[in-house]
Design a protein around this motif. Structure first.
Motif, PDB file in Angstrom:
ATOM      1  N   MET B   1     -32.678  56.253  36.992  1.00 42.05           N
ATOM      2  CA  MET B   1     -32.695  55.928  35.547  1.00 42.05           C
ATOM      3  C   MET B   1     -34.156  55.884  35.079  1.00 42.05           C
ATOM      4  N   LEU B   2     -34.388  56.456  33.915  1.00 42.38           N
ATOM      5  CA  LEU B   2     -35.769  56.559  33.420  1.00 42.38           C
ATOM      6  C   LEU B   2     -35.866  55.990  32.008  1.00 42.38           C
ATOM      7  N   LYS B   3     -37.067  55.598  31.640  1.00 39.99           N
ATOM      8  CA  LYS B   3     -37.299  55.196  30.253  1.00 39.99           C
ATOM      9  C   LYS B   3     -38.557  55.876  29.729  1.00 39.99           C
ATOM     10  N   ALA B   4     -38.757  55.790  28.424  1.00 39.07           N
ATOM     11  CA  ALA B   4     -39.995  56.313  27.844  1.00 39.07           C
ATOM     12  C   ALA B   4     -40.519  55.314  26.836  1.00 39.07           C
ATOM     13  N   VAL B   5     -41.836  55.152  26.819  1.00 39.53           N
ATOM     14  CA  VAL B   5     -42.484  54.279  25.847  1.00 39.53           C
ATOM     15  C   VAL B   5     -43.418  55.141  25.017  1.00 39.53           C
ATOM     16  N   ILE B   6     -43.304  55.056  23.685  1.00 37.75           N
ATOM     17  CA  ILE B   6     -44.223  55.799  22.820  1.00 37.75           C
ATOM     18  C   ILE B   6     -45.116  54.789  22.119  1.00 37.75           C
ATOM     19  N   LEU B   7     -46.432  54.940  22.300  1.00 37.46           N
ATOM     20  CA  LEU B   7     -47.395  54.011  21.692  1.00 37.46           C
ATOM     21  C   LEU B   7     -47.720  54.533  20.296  1.00 37.46           C
ATOM     22  N   ILE B  53     -35.491  54.803  24.815  1.00 35.19           N
ATOM     23  CA  ILE B  53     -36.855  55.090  24.331  1.00 35.19           C
ATOM     24  C   ILE B  53     -37.344  53.888  23.545  1.00 35.19           C
ATOM     25  N   LEU B  54     -38.518  53.402  23.895  1.00 31.28           N
ATOM     26  CA  LEU B  54     -39.093  52.236  23.223  1.00 31.28           C
ATOM     27  C   LEU B  54     -40.343  52.674  22.477  1.00 31.28           C
ATOM     28  N   LEU B  55     -40.455  52.259  21.228  1.00 29.93           N
ATOM     29  CA  LEU B  55     -41.692  52.480  20.475  1.00 29.93           C
ATOM     30  C   LEU B  55     -42.446  51.158  20.431  1.00 29.93           C
ATOM     31  N   ILE B  56     -43.703  51.175  20.804  1.00 30.57           N
ATOM     32  CA  ILE B  56     -44.514  49.945  20.758  1.00 30.57           C
ATOM     33  C   ILE B  56     -45.661  50.167  19.786  1.00 30.57           C
ATOM     34  N   GLY B  57     -45.847  49.218  18.856  1.00 37.54           N
ATOM     35  CA  GLY B  57     -46.957  49.351  17.917  1.00 37.54           C
ATOM     36  C   GLY B  57     -47.093  48.092  17.100  1.00 37.54           C
ATOM     37  N   VAL B  80     -33.055  53.968  20.671  1.00 36.33           N
ATOM     38  CA  VAL B  80     -34.470  54.103  20.332  1.00 36.33           C
ATOM     39  C   VAL B  80     -34.852  52.812  19.622  1.00 36.33           C
ATOM     40  N   ARG B  81     -35.682  51.980  20.269  1.00 35.89           N
ATOM     41  CA  ARG B  81     -35.982  50.656  19.701  1.00 35.89           C
ATOM     42  C   ARG B  81     -37.470  50.515  19.416  1.00 35.89           C
ATOM     43  N   TYR B  82     -37.767  49.719  18.376  1.00 37.59           N
ATOM     44  CA  TYR B  82     -39.160  49.481  18.028  1.00 37.59           C
ATOM     45  C   TYR B  82     -39.523  48.054  18.438  1.00 37.59           C
TER      46      TYR B  82
END
Lengths: 238, 425
Positions: B1-7, B53-57, B80-82
């Motif tokens: 299982m994989l995840k992705a984080v977008i900064l 997918i997680l968005l961090i900002g 897709v969560r922020y």
């Protein structure tokens, strides 16, 4: 009566146009400057015009001999081998001028005075073009905006969607679609591309090609040149 | 299982993207017709096993962001969560702060991607390399020419093992022609060194110290961690950080000029990945040259000539005889008859009058150098505005027959004459 027109000089300040023809033959509202003067003189009763010439005298001679017939006056040339200033040519032409005892006119060839303007005003009113002069053999496309103060010479082609303001377009030039020209002189047989913008006294000499989508600001382009890059600041293109 | 984080950063970041960033957060700015981070999400969604997918900002969630998240979830069938940082925490601080969310469910590894990069995202290839030889940190790298490498994070690698031996962020003299793409694959173990940095920063009493070594001179509060300086530079050469080199397209997106360049790169990719997004010439339609994106709701006159590298947004009107090249036209803008728009971005709802000319100057990398990238883009040099892409902000009105050359027009401005090389407030 006689008249002496001082036609010497290279017309350097009218380059690049005067690299192709002598200044007195540059069209002003579709008629050479010199012809405006000669016609005005003929109308005033002059029957003999003497041209004091130096630069490109053969071209001048050929043009003016053609006019002799049409105007019914005699036109002679007095040829300066070297620049004689403004009074020298008078002395050179002394023989011709003293054939009769009448007073004679002396004109600088590059002075435009009231007569031509009056003629032009009548011409405008006759044609109703808001200060524009369009030779009958010029063709204009659809959705164009031509004027005010535009002259299009014989054989000029203006394609669709072109806007021209305050310009002179000389014989056989071709302006392609959607271009915008203001305060320019487009020389004989030039080809201006599509979506070109030209302004601020851009002068194209004879047979210049301007590629599509360029911007020319105050460019002075010498004859037979191809322009492939915009000229955002006024300069001379040799 | 994989995840992705977008900064995705926040409003303090992306000032070079003004005035476009006044209207929309930079990560949502449309590049080649879709929001910048949609390209990232599309790439992540294609990796088998991607779970979330997680968005961090630190943007305040606004309507645009919320709508984007909803649409993305629907389209890609992925959560897709922020996750909003309480304060700007640097490129690593958010990862550490939200570590529990990232590690929830026990992912084998997680991708970390900077929002402001354009790439073909070789994520599966990176995953294969990682599975072959797992390490805490895997960086995606590409090559740059010697002068331009100074603008990026430079990586010195062991050519056999691909371990990162040295890492220097924006060095003052040449270090390496391998640069950091801002796209990473971390194993869960990577969070431990992040934790060490965090503890150390706390002990140093970060709150009281002005930042001596930080070249940006920014104030950093507690909890900030810079991945590049605090982690990569510190841990290089200790068997923890490795690099995977790519030859694919890559560019940073820091300014309008680089957004246009990125648009061109993505539009080129569409030939392979999304040919349905590229406009084709149809009878009764405009002439198309090269790669062009036209939103289905845009109205384009048949005598218009578009491209190459043109993106036309939703509800845009392009009139008769318009020439549009190397430009982006945003949502709701209007280009009237016979206009010529070159190397420009026309803002949302703007109007360009008949026969007007809107033109910028591209600062693209040298096309003859395959390793060339965009130069560091400053606005001014020697006190003069450098010729660059012309930008019309939101709702700008350009009158007929004028020239707007190498200028930036701020939103809601109505111009009355031509401008050259100016910022018009």
């Amino acid at each position: 009566m006689k008249a002496l027109i001082l036609v010497g000089g290279y017309g350097t300040r009218l380059r690049p146009l005067t690299l192709s023809i002598p200044k007195p033959l540059v069209d002003f509202c579709n008629k050479p400057i010199l012809l405006h003067q000669v016609e005005a003189l003929a109308a005033a009763g002059v029957d003999h015009v003497i041209l004091a010439v130096s630069y490109m005298s053969q071209v001048l001679e050929k043009e003016m001999k053609a006019q002799e017939q049409r105007l019914g006056i005699r036109i002679s040339l007095s040829h300066e081998e070297e620049p004689l200033g403004t009074a020298g040519p008078l002395a050179l032409a002394r023989d011709l001028l003293s054939e009769t005892a009448d007073p004679f006119f002396v004109l600088n060839s590059d002075v435009i005075c009231d007569f031509p303007f009056q003629a032009m005003v009548q011409f405008h009113q006759h044609h109703g073009q808001e200060g524009s002069i369009l030779d009958p053999s010029a063709s204009i496309g659809q959705n164009c905006s031509i004027g005010p103060n535009v002259s299009l010479g014989p054989g000029v082609v203006v394609e669709d969607g072109v806007c021209i303001r305050r310009c002179t377009v000389l014989r056989d030039a071709h302006i392609r679609s959607h271009s915008w020209l203001e305060s320019c002189i487009v020389g004989w047989r030039c080809r201006v591309g599509q979506w070109v913008r030209m302004e601020n006294v851009t002068v194209l000499g004879e047979d210049v090609i301007v590629n599509d989508e360029l911007y020319l600001n105050g460019a002075s382009v010498l004859p037979h040149k191809s322009i492939g890059e915009s000229v955002p600041e006024p300069r001379i293109i040799m | 299982m994989l995840k992705a984080v977008i900064l995705i950063g926040g409003p303090q970041k992306g000032t070079r993207f003004r005035p476009l960033s006044f209207e929309v957060p930079k990560p949502l700015f449309p590049v080649a017709g879709v929001p910048m981070i949609q390209h990232h999400i599309e790439a992540c969604a294609q990796v088998p096993g991607m779970q979330e997918i997680l968005l961090i900002g630190f943007y305040q969630p606004d309507e645009a962001l919320t709508r984007f998240l909803e649409a993305a979830q629907q389209e890609f069938h992925l959560p897709v969560r922020y996750l909003q940082e309480f304060a700007p925490l640097g490129t690593g601080g958010g990862l550490y702060h939200f570590r529990d969310q990232i590690l929830a469910g026990g992912p084998e590894a997680f991708f970390v991607l900077n929002a402001d990069v354009c790439s073909d995202f070789p994520l599966s290839a990176m995953l294969d390399a990682h599975r072959h030889q797992p390490h805490p940190f895997l960086l995606l790298g590409t090559t740059a020419n010697r002068t331009q490498s100074l603008n990026y994070g430079c990586i010195v690698e062991n050519p056999q093992t691909h371990e990162v031996l040295h890492y220097v962020e924006k060095p003052s003299t040449f270090v390496s022609d391998v640069i950091n793409c801002g796209i990473y694959l971390f194993s869960p173990e990577a969070l431990k060194p992040l934790g060490d940095v965090f503890q150390r920063n706390q002990q140093d009493g970060q709150l009281c110290l002005p930042l001596g070594e930080d070249s940006s001179g920014l104030w950093r509060g507690a909890g900030t961690i810079r991945l590049e300086q605090d982690v990569f530079s510190a841990l290089a050469g200790q068997g923890q950080i490795y690099v995977y080199l790519t030859e694919g397209i890559w560019s940073q997106i820091k300014s309008a000029g680089s957004a246009l360049y990125a648009s061109r790169l993505y539009l080129g990719q569409y030939q392979l990945t999304h040919p349905e997004r590229l406009a084709k010439h149809t009878p009764g339609g405009p002439r198309i040259r090269g790669n062009v994106y036209i939103h289905p709701t845009a109205k384009v006159a048949p005598s218009a000539v578009l491209g190459p590298n043109v993106s036309i947004g939703e509800g845009v009107t392009v009139g008769e005889g318009v020439r549009l090249r190397e430009s982006i036209v945003l949502h709701g803008a209007t280009l009237q008859e016979h206009t010529c728009v070159l190397h420009s971005i026309v803002g949302w709802g703007s109007t360009v009058g008949r026969w007007a000319r809107v033109e910028g100057t591209p600062n693209d990398p040298n096309p003859n150098d395959p390793r060339a990238h965009m130069d560091s883009e400053s606005l001014f040099k020697d006190g003069k505005l450098l010729p660059a892409i012309t930008i019309l902000g939101c709702r700008v009105r350009i009158p007929a027959e004028v020239l707007i050359l190498n200028s930036i027009v701020l939103p809601h401005k109505e111009l009355s004459r031509s401008f050259t090389n100016q910022i018009i407030l």
